[in-house]
Design a protein around this motif. Structure first.
Motif, PDB file in Angstrom:
ATOM      1  N   MET A  83       0.839  -1.203   0.000  1.00 16.74           N
ATOM      2  CA  MET A  83       0.000   0.000   0.000  1.00 16.74           C
ATOM      3  C   MET A  83       0.875   1.256   0.000  1.00 16.74           C
ATOM      4  N   LEU A  84       1.952   1.239   0.769  1.00 20.31           N
ATOM      5  CA  LEU A  84       2.869   2.387   0.778  1.00 20.31           C
ATOM      6  C   LEU A  84       3.484   2.603  -0.602  1.00 20.31           C
ATOM      7  N   ILE A  85       3.828   1.521  -1.277  1.00 18.04           N
ATOM      8  CA  ILE A  85       4.378   1.630  -2.629  1.00 18.04           C
ATOM      9  C   ILE A  85       3.319   2.163  -3.589  1.00 18.04           C
ATOM     10  N   ALA A  86       2.072   1.732  -3.438  1.00 18.75           N
ATOM     11  CA  ALA A  86       0.988   2.262  -4.267  1.00 18.75           C
ATOM     12  C   ALA A  86       0.833   3.767  -4.030  1.00 18.75           C
ATOM     13  N   CYS A  87       0.993   4.193  -2.786  1.00 19.37           N
ATOM     14  CA  CYS A  87       0.967   5.636  -2.494  1.00 19.37           C
ATOM     15  C   CYS A  87       2.106   6.336  -3.220  1.00 19.37           C
ATOM     16  N   HIS A  88       3.260   5.715  -3.248  1.00 19.09           N
ATOM     17  CA  HIS A  88       4.394   6.303  -3.970  1.00 19.09           C
ATOM     18  C   HIS A  88       4.089   6.443  -5.460  1.00 19.09           C
ATOM     19  N   ASP A  89       3.369   5.485  -5.997  1.00 21.11           N
ATOM     20  CA  ASP A  89       2.993   5.590  -7.415  1.00 21.11           C
ATOM     21  C   ASP A  89       2.143   6.838  -7.644  1.00 21.11           C
ATOM     22  N   GLN A 103       2.878  10.256  -9.815  1.00 19.89           N
ATOM     23  CA  GLN A 103       1.891  10.757 -10.767  1.00 19.89           C
ATOM     24  C   GLN A 103       1.610  12.242 -10.532  1.00 19.89           C
ATOM     25  N   TYR A 104       1.333  12.617  -9.296  1.00 22.46           N
ATOM     26  CA  TYR A 104       0.979  14.011  -9.016  1.00 22.46           C
ATOM     27  C   TYR A 104       2.197  14.936  -9.051  1.00 22.46           C
ATOM     28  N   THR A 123       2.610  18.171 -11.656  1.00 19.44           N
ATOM     29  CA  THR A 123       3.030  19.521 -11.281  1.00 19.44           C
ATOM     30  C   THR A 123       3.930  20.117 -12.355  1.00 19.44           C
ATOM     31  N   GLU A 124       4.852  19.330 -12.852  1.00 19.39           N
ATOM     32  CA  GLU A 124       5.739  19.811 -13.916  1.00 19.39           C
ATOM     33  C   GLU A 124       4.965  20.047 -15.217  1.00 19.39           C
ATOM     34  N   ARG A 180      -5.308  18.520  -3.657  1.00 19.86           N
ATOM     35  CA  ARG A 180      -6.110  17.513  -2.960  1.00 19.86           C
ATOM     36  C   ARG A 180      -5.225  16.335  -2.537  1.00 19.86           C
ATOM     37  N   TYR A 181      -4.390  15.866  -3.452  1.00 23.80           N
ATOM     38  CA  TYR A 181      -3.549  14.715  -3.114  1.00 23.80           C
ATOM     39  C   TYR A 181      -2.533  15.064  -2.022  1.00 23.80           C
TER      40      TYR A 181
END
Length: 173
Positions: free
Chosen positions: A18-24, A28-29, A33-34, A58-59
């Motif tokens: 789940m932590l790795i999915a958060c990193h994904d 993405q976000y 930004t760039e 939001r993220y």
């Protein structure tokens, strides 16, 4: 009940996944930004720019702080209880990076709020690029230098408790 923080293939029953999915999502976000800074240069603070800025806000205002709490309050202390001096040093460095990234986020956050208010020049390429590079690099370092130790040092009961705590943190939000 469907958990909005879970993905289709990862749940809190596998907290490190789940932590790795958060990193994904961080990747993405941060990349968005760039892309937003490039969009602003071409099109100004149009509706698409405002929507992009709102989604990044939001993220990073909601999910990212929860993720850092998962690590700083739960995973890292559990690992530190069994860590080698080398791992303890890495965890201390990563924890310090969390504070640095928090300062960087506040700069980006102010720029995004300005974009939402119509200021197309608020989010500079330099700031967006720094954010888009530093957050994913930090996540990659955690995945490479800390997360593998969770499987080695933490037993199933500890990992299950981590997952329950992570889930409860999000239900309280």
């Amino acid at each position: 009940m469907l958990n909005p923080f879970a993905t289709e293939s990862v749940t809190f029953e596998t907290p490190v996944a789940m932590l790795i999915a958060c990193h994904d999502r961080v990747r993405q976000y941060a990349a968005l930004t760039e892309k937003l800074a490039l969009h602003l240069e071409k099109y100004g603070a149009d509706a698409a720019a405002v929507a992009g800025a709102q989604s990044i806000l939001r993220y990073f205002d909601v999910a990212a702080p929860l993720h850092h709490q998962d690590e700083d309050d739960d995973l890292f202390p559990a690992l530190l209880a069994k860590a080698t001096p080398e791992l303890a040093t890495i965890i201390a460095e990563i924890t310090a990076e969390h504070a640095e990234l928090g300062v960087l986020w506040q700069q980006v956050r102010l720029a995004l709020l300005a974009v939402i208010a119509g200021d197309a020049a608020a989010l500079t390429q330099s700031l967006a690029q720094q954010f888009a590079q530093r957050y994913p690099a930090h996540a990659a370092r955690e995945e490479r230098e800390i997360y593998p130790f969770a499987a080695q040092l933490l037993d199933d009961a500890c990992l299950a408790q981590l997952g329950k705590t992570m889930s409860a943190r999000r239900q309280a939000s």
